[in-house]
Enzyme design. Structure first.
Site, PDB file in Angstrom:
ATOM      1  N   LYS A 246       0.812  -1.216   0.000  1.00  0.00           N
ATOM      2  CA  LYS A 246       0.000   0.000   0.000  1.00  0.00           C
ATOM      3  C   LYS A 246       0.847   1.269   0.000  1.00  0.00           C
ATOM      4  O   LYS A 246       2.059   1.241   0.189  1.00  0.00           O
ATOM      5  CB  LYS A 246      -0.971  -0.020   1.182  1.00  0.00           C
ATOM      6  N   ARG A 280      -3.463  -9.949   5.059  1.00  0.00           N
ATOM      7  CA  ARG A 280      -3.961 -10.088   3.678  1.00  0.00           C
ATOM      8  C   ARG A 280      -2.861  -9.575   2.757  1.00  0.00           C
ATOM      9  O   ARG A 280      -2.515  -8.391   2.794  1.00  0.00           O
ATOM     10  CB  ARG A 280      -5.246  -9.270   3.510  1.00  0.00           C
TER      11      ARG A 280
END
Length: 300
Positions: A246, A280
């Site tokens: 991210k 995740r």
């Protein structure tokens, strides 16, 4: 112990399970378009399972900043074919990443084991008009199928906005001292999600909470969330971290998505240290190896 599909998952913090990401979208920020082809999606699923994935998370709409929404019909069409194939060919719990109640309803009807909602059952708070176009809310769908849910915090619901009046803040339920404290704001927002679940009849022991790294938070706020992961343990539910590749990694290290794996490994170790049960991730093999080594050393 949390039952997802045919598997039991410990939630005592002594082991981190891996949710492998299978993006069925042309525009995901990291691997958009790579697994749209049916054969490619099956090969990648097989690879993730071989590399140590405990759950496969299917997503058929990108949620990157500035993403273009697709209709529930298109998202369902992308999703169901692959979901059926994963269910038929592999013995692994299947998670579905969607914020649309009708898509989740279709996925659960086809055998999905876990729902993953980026709005934490609170989408209608920001978009009340959505309730007029759907038969059930996401909370009602989860309650209907008695399936476990990942409830993520999305700061679009709770963050400080100068345009809000005091009356609007009061209605939002965000305490005054949480308006500028991102860690407290995330905790309070997740509590609201838990309350929504409880009101719908969803048992607390079927909930997994995700602090929502990257969702409407600034770089500093994302860094603060990662630095304070242990604070979310007081919420009393299993915890999941979804920080793989991210922008908090990219903006901190000035790297594009394809060069953020080392940073992702650090976030997985931070999650393990904080007692999280799940991460995740895109690269299952590297994260599984890093976590296995960490858990071996910690166990000594």
């Amino acid at each position: 112990m949390l039952r997802i599909g045919k598997r039991d998952f410990r939630e005592n913090g002594d082991h981190v399970y891996i949710m492998g990401i299978l993006n069925l979208t042309p525009d995901s920020f990291s691997d958009g378009g790579r697994f749209l082809d049916y054969d490619a999606s099956m090969r990648h699923t097989e690879e993730m399972i071989r590399d140590g994935a405990d759950i496969v998370d299917l997503g058929a709409e990108s949620t990157k900043p500035g993403f273009l929404p697709v209709s529930a019909e298109e998202e369902t069409e992308r999703l169901i074919k692959v979901l059926r194939a994963v269910r038929k060919n592999f013995d692994i719990p299947i998670s579905v990443d969607t914020y649309k109640a009708e898509v989740m309803d279709a996925a659960f009807a086809e055998g999905a084991d876990l729902g993953n909602d980026i709005w934490g059952l609170r989408y209608e708070e920001l978009h009340p008009e959505a309730a007029e176009h759907q038969l059930l809310t996401m909370a009602e769908v989860a309650a209907k199928y008695k399936k476990p849910m990942v409830l993520m915090h999305n700061d679009l619901l709770d963050r400080s906005q100068e345009a809000r009046t005091e009356e609007q803040w009061t209605r939002s339920g965000v305490p005054r001292n949480a308006r500028e404290d991102v860690v407290l704001r995330v905790s309070e927002g997740l509590k609201r999600s838990m309350e929504t679940a409880e009101e719908a009849g969803i048992d607390k022991d079927r909930l997994i909470l995700d602090p929502g790294v990257g969702f409407a938070k600034t770089l500093e706020e994302n860094q603060r969330v990662l630095a304070n992961l242990s604070s979310f343990g007081t919420l009393g539910c299993g915890l999941l971290l979804g920080a793989s590749r991210k922008s908090v990694i990219g903006d901190t290290l000035h790297l594009p998505p394809e060069e953020r794996e080392e940073g992702t490994l650090v976030t997985s170790i931070l999650a393990a240290e904080a007692g999280f049960c799940f991460v995740r991730v895109h690269d299952v093999k590297k994260n599984r190896r890093a976590l296995d080594f960490y858990e071996r050393i910690r166990g000594m």
